[in-house]
Design a protein around this motif. Structure first.
Motif, PDB file in Angstrom:
ATOM      1  N   PRO A 306     -10.941  -1.007 -18.436  1.00  0.00           N
ATOM      2  CA  PRO A 306      -9.991  -0.674 -17.379  1.00  0.00           C
ATOM      3  C   PRO A 306     -10.028  -1.724 -16.276  1.00  0.00           C
ATOM      4  N   VAL A 307      -8.967  -1.785 -15.525  1.00  0.00           N
ATOM      5  CA  VAL A 307      -8.839  -2.813 -14.495  1.00  0.00           C
ATOM      6  C   VAL A 307      -9.794  -2.560 -13.338  1.00  0.00           C
ATOM      7  N   ARG A 308      -9.992  -1.309 -12.947  1.00  0.00           N
ATOM      8  CA  ARG A 308     -10.654  -1.023 -11.676  1.00  0.00           C
ATOM      9  C   ARG A 308     -11.970  -0.264 -11.770  1.00  0.00           C
ATOM     10  N   ARG A 309     -12.393   0.149 -12.957  1.00  0.00           N
ATOM     11  CA  ARG A 309     -13.636   0.936 -13.022  1.00  0.00           C
ATOM     12  C   ARG A 309     -14.295   0.819 -14.396  1.00  0.00           C
ATOM     13  N   ASP A 310     -15.575   1.118 -14.423  1.00  0.00           N
ATOM     14  CA  ASP A 310     -16.368   1.214 -15.659  1.00  0.00           C
ATOM     15  C   ASP A 310     -16.324  -0.049 -16.512  1.00  0.00           C
ATOM     16  N   ARG A 311     -16.149  -1.180 -15.893  1.00  0.00           N
ATOM     17  CA  ARG A 311     -16.067  -2.423 -16.672  1.00  0.00           C
ATOM     18  C   ARG A 311     -17.403  -2.768 -17.320  1.00  0.00           C
ATOM     19  N   ASP A 312     -18.491  -2.358 -16.695  1.00  0.00           N
ATOM     20  CA  ASP A 312     -19.818  -2.628 -17.256  1.00  0.00           C
ATOM     21  C   ASP A 312     -20.110  -1.778 -18.484  1.00  0.00           C
ATOM     22  N   LEU A 313     -19.316  -0.754 -18.727  1.00  0.00           N
ATOM     23  CA  LEU A 313     -19.513   0.114 -19.885  1.00  0.00           C
ATOM     24  C   LEU A 313     -18.629  -0.275 -21.067  1.00  0.00           C
ATOM     25  N   CYS A 314     -17.845  -1.330 -20.909  1.00  0.00           N
ATOM     26  CA  CYS A 314     -16.894  -1.746 -21.958  1.00  0.00           C
ATOM     27  C   CYS A 314     -17.305  -3.081 -22.561  1.00  0.00           C
ATOM     28  N   TRP A 315     -17.014  -3.228 -23.836  1.00  0.00           N
ATOM     29  CA  TRP A 315     -17.328  -4.452 -24.598  1.00  0.00           C
ATOM     30  C   TRP A 315     -16.040  -4.831 -25.332  1.00  0.00           C
ATOM     31  N   LEU A 316     -15.436  -5.904 -24.907  1.00  0.00           N
ATOM     32  CA  LEU A 316     -14.188  -6.359 -25.521  1.00  0.00           C
ATOM     33  C   LEU A 316     -14.318  -6.429 -27.041  1.00  0.00           C
ATOM     34  N   HIS A 317     -13.304  -5.952 -27.757  1.00  0.00           N
ATOM     35  CA  HIS A 317     -13.254  -6.181 -29.194  1.00  0.00           C
ATOM     36  C   HIS A 317     -11.822  -5.980 -29.687  1.00  0.00           C
ATOM     37  N   LEU A 318     -11.529  -6.599 -30.820  1.00  0.00           N
ATOM     38  CA  LEU A 318     -10.233  -6.448 -31.485  1.00  0.00           C
ATOM     39  C   LEU A 318     -10.410  -5.516 -32.673  1.00  0.00           C
ATOM     40  N   GLU A 319      -9.483  -4.584 -32.824  1.00  0.00           N
ATOM     41  CA  GLU A 319      -9.522  -3.691 -33.972  1.00  0.00           C
ATOM     42  C   GLU A 319      -8.232  -3.812 -34.768  1.00  0.00           C
ATOM     43  N   LEU A 320      -8.365  -4.091 -36.059  1.00  0.00           N
ATOM     44  CA  LEU A 320      -7.230  -4.179 -36.977  1.00  0.00           C
ATOM     45  C   LEU A 320      -7.335  -3.040 -37.978  1.00  0.00           C
ATOM     46  N   PHE A 321      -6.213  -2.338 -38.206  1.00  0.00           N
ATOM     47  CA  PHE A 321      -6.222  -1.294 -39.231  1.00  0.00           C
ATOM     48  C   PHE A 321      -4.864  -1.242 -39.921  1.00  0.00           C
ATOM     49  N   SER A 322      -4.875  -0.692 -41.136  1.00  0.00           N
ATOM     50  CA  SER A 322      -3.664  -0.602 -41.934  1.00  0.00           C
ATOM     51  C   SER A 322      -3.545   0.780 -42.556  1.00  0.00           C
ATOM     52  N   VAL A 323      -2.292   1.224 -42.729  1.00  0.00           N
ATOM     53  CA  VAL A 323      -2.012   2.507 -43.381  1.00  0.00           C
ATOM     54  C   VAL A 323      -1.876   2.350 -44.887  1.00  0.00           C
ATOM     55  N   LEU A 324      -1.983   1.117 -45.408  1.00  0.00           N
ATOM     56  CA  LEU A 324      -1.787   0.876 -46.833  1.00  0.00           C
ATOM     57  C   LEU A 324      -3.105   1.111 -47.575  1.00  0.00           C
ATOM     58  N   ARG A 325      -3.156   2.151 -48.445  1.00  0.00           N
ATOM     59  CA  ARG A 325      -4.379   2.462 -49.175  1.00  0.00           C
ATOM     60  C   ARG A 325      -4.355   1.951 -50.613  1.00  0.00           C
ATOM     61  N   ALA A 326      -3.204   1.474 -51.059  1.00  0.00           N
ATOM     62  CA  ALA A 326      -3.026   0.854 -52.365  1.00  0.00           C
ATOM     63  C   ALA A 326      -1.765   0.002 -52.257  1.00  0.00           C
ATOM     64  N   PRO A 327      -1.522  -0.899 -53.218  1.00  0.00           N
ATOM     65  CA  PRO A 327      -0.342  -1.768 -53.084  1.00  0.00           C
ATOM     66  C   PRO A 327       0.956  -1.012 -52.848  1.00  0.00           C
ATOM     67  N   ASP A 328       1.060   0.215 -53.368  1.00  0.00           N
ATOM     68  CA  ASP A 328       2.309   0.969 -53.237  1.00  0.00           C
ATOM     69  C   ASP A 328       2.091   2.363 -52.675  1.00  0.00           C
ATOM     70  N   LYS A 329       0.964   2.567 -51.964  1.00  0.00           N
ATOM     71  CA  LYS A 329       0.656   3.891 -51.438  1.00  0.00           C
ATOM     72  C   LYS A 329       0.234   3.809 -49.978  1.00  0.00           C
ATOM     73  N   LEU A 330       0.760   4.749 -49.183  1.00  0.00           N
ATOM     74  CA  LEU A 330       0.423   4.808 -47.767  1.00  0.00           C
ATOM     75  C   LEU A 330      -0.512   5.976 -47.490  1.00  0.00           C
ATOM     76  N   LYS A 331      -1.337   5.797 -46.467  1.00  0.00           N
ATOM     77  CA  LYS A 331      -2.108   6.923 -45.954  1.00  0.00           C
ATOM     78  C   LYS A 331      -1.257   7.630 -44.903  1.00  0.00           C
ATOM     79  N   TYR A 332      -0.913   8.856 -45.155  1.00  0.00           N
ATOM     80  CA  TYR A 332      -0.165   9.648 -44.186  1.00  0.00           C
ATOM     81  C   TYR A 332      -1.133  10.474 -43.351  1.00  0.00           C
ATOM     82  N   LEU A 333      -0.854  10.563 -42.074  1.00  0.00           N
ATOM     83  CA  LEU A 333      -1.668  11.403 -41.210  1.00  0.00           C
ATOM     84  C   LEU A 333      -1.194  12.845 -41.388  1.00  0.00           C
ATOM     85  N   ALA A 334      -1.927  13.592 -42.177  1.00  0.00           N
ATOM     86  CA  ALA A 334      -1.523  14.958 -42.508  1.00  0.00           C
ATOM     87  C   ALA A 334      -2.221  15.951 -41.586  1.00  0.00           C
TER      88      ALA A 334
END
Length: 360
Positions: A306-334
């Protein structure tokens, strides 16, 4: 890096980020555009305490235009676009259909005047980041030098947006692929400057605070050390960054890129760390695209403090994720995921990491 600030025909800001030797950016936007009117508001859910944005004006935003009318390509004779220049390297401009805007006006103070559901204007800012002028390329096909320019743009925008009144958190991210919901295929991302701290970040701060109180260390630092020691879920690594599948991965493809040094946001990274990130991230993206022998649809977002608080409790990181569970199948949030936020993954993190490491 060269930074040039200009204005579009309707007054929105556009910023060019160029490597040394690029031509000056002097082109004018000749379009006849009406002023942008953002009518977004935020409402706080009385049961969870989370803010929800309402932005009905976005229904009219550009939707899957033909490639020759792409608004993110450089301007061509007779085909003006959002970028007036005939070419560019990296460019950032204010979104014409923002979810949050600096001049947003909302009704307030509560829904129906009951005092139960607070309502505030959706003040903040939304920007579009174009990674390249080439319509048919992807982030994975950028050079390490261009990735460093993109990273410099992200860091600059993080610092600039953090100075805006009312902005509490800055979130740069990329959505890629129609399966994710992308309606413009030109390689680009977005930056949201929120008027509140996001629920995901609030939860991570709570966990980090409790962990530090018990162990005296940062939880992500210990996770990173454990992943580097084990190596079982590591996908790629450099001198300054390690990319690994999180040990409790939710998605069929999920990778976290974590710097070895704790920093709160992108603006705190050194040039050495930026250069190493470019190499590691490009390797991760190439492995992701080789996983199913097709471009992987994904969301990649930066978790910043956050811009104004708790900066010492945060550790920058990038998260990448995909809904593709197979070449032709999606993971649906059921039911379990959508209804109760209890995730069920069809693959173990170890299997996901192994498949990514085995790609060629």
């Amino acid at each position: 890096m060269l930074r040039t600030v200009r204005r579009l025909a309707d007054g929105r800001e556009i910023v060019y980020y160029d490597e040394p030797g690029a031509p000056p950016r002097t082109a004018e936007d000749t379009r006849d555009l009406p002023p942008v009117t953002a009518r977004s508001e935020i409402r706080r859910d009385p049961l969870t305490g989370e803010w929800v944005a309402m932005a009905a004006h976005r229904q009219t935003r550009t939707y899957k235009p033909p490639a020759d009318l792409c608004p993110l390509c450089p301007t061509r004779p007779g085909k003006p676009s959002e970028i007036p220049e005939p070419d560019y390297q990296v460019v950032v401009f204010e979104n014409r259909f923002p979810s949050f805007a600096e001049d947003a006006a909302g009704p307030g103070p509560t829904v129906d005047g009951s005092g139960l559901v607070p309502v505030e204007p959706g003040r903040g800012r939304c920007e579009v980041v174009c990674f390249t002028s080439e319509h048919d390329r992807s982030f994975a096909e950028l050079s390490p030098r261009r990735v460093r320019t993109v990273l410099a743009a992200w860091a600059d925008r993080t610092a600039e947006l953090s100075r805006l009144a009312g902005v509490e958190q800055v979130f740069p991210f990329e959505n890629r692929g129609e399966e994710i919901g992308v309606t413009l295929h030109h390689p680009h991302g977005q930056i949201y400057a929120y008027p509140f701290v996001t629920p995901r970040t609030e939860r991570m701060i709570e966990v980090a605070r409790a962990y530090r109180a018990e162990h005296g260390r940062h939880v992500l630092g210990d996770v990173l050390a454990a992943e580097r020691a084990s190596g079982e879920r590591v996908v790629a690594a450099g001198e300054c960054w390690t990319a690994f599948v999180p040990p409790a991965a939710r998605w069929p493809v999920q990778v976290q890129l974590v710097p070895h040094r704790r920093v709160a946001d992108l603006a705190e990274l050194t040039e050495w760390e930026r250069a190493d990130f470019a190499e590691v991230y490009l390797e991760v993206l190439r492995r992701c695209d080789a996983l199913y022998d097709r471009p992987l649809p994904y969301v990649a977002g930066w978790h910043q403090a956050p811009v104004r608080r708790d900066r010492d409790l945060c550790w920058l990181h990038l998260e990448l994720f995909s809904v593709l569970r197979a070449p032709d199948k999606l993971k649906y949030l059921a039911g379990s995921e959508s209804g109760m936020a209890v995730w069920v993954n069809d693959a173990t993190p170890e299997q996901i990491a192994r498949r990514l490491r085995d790609t060629r």
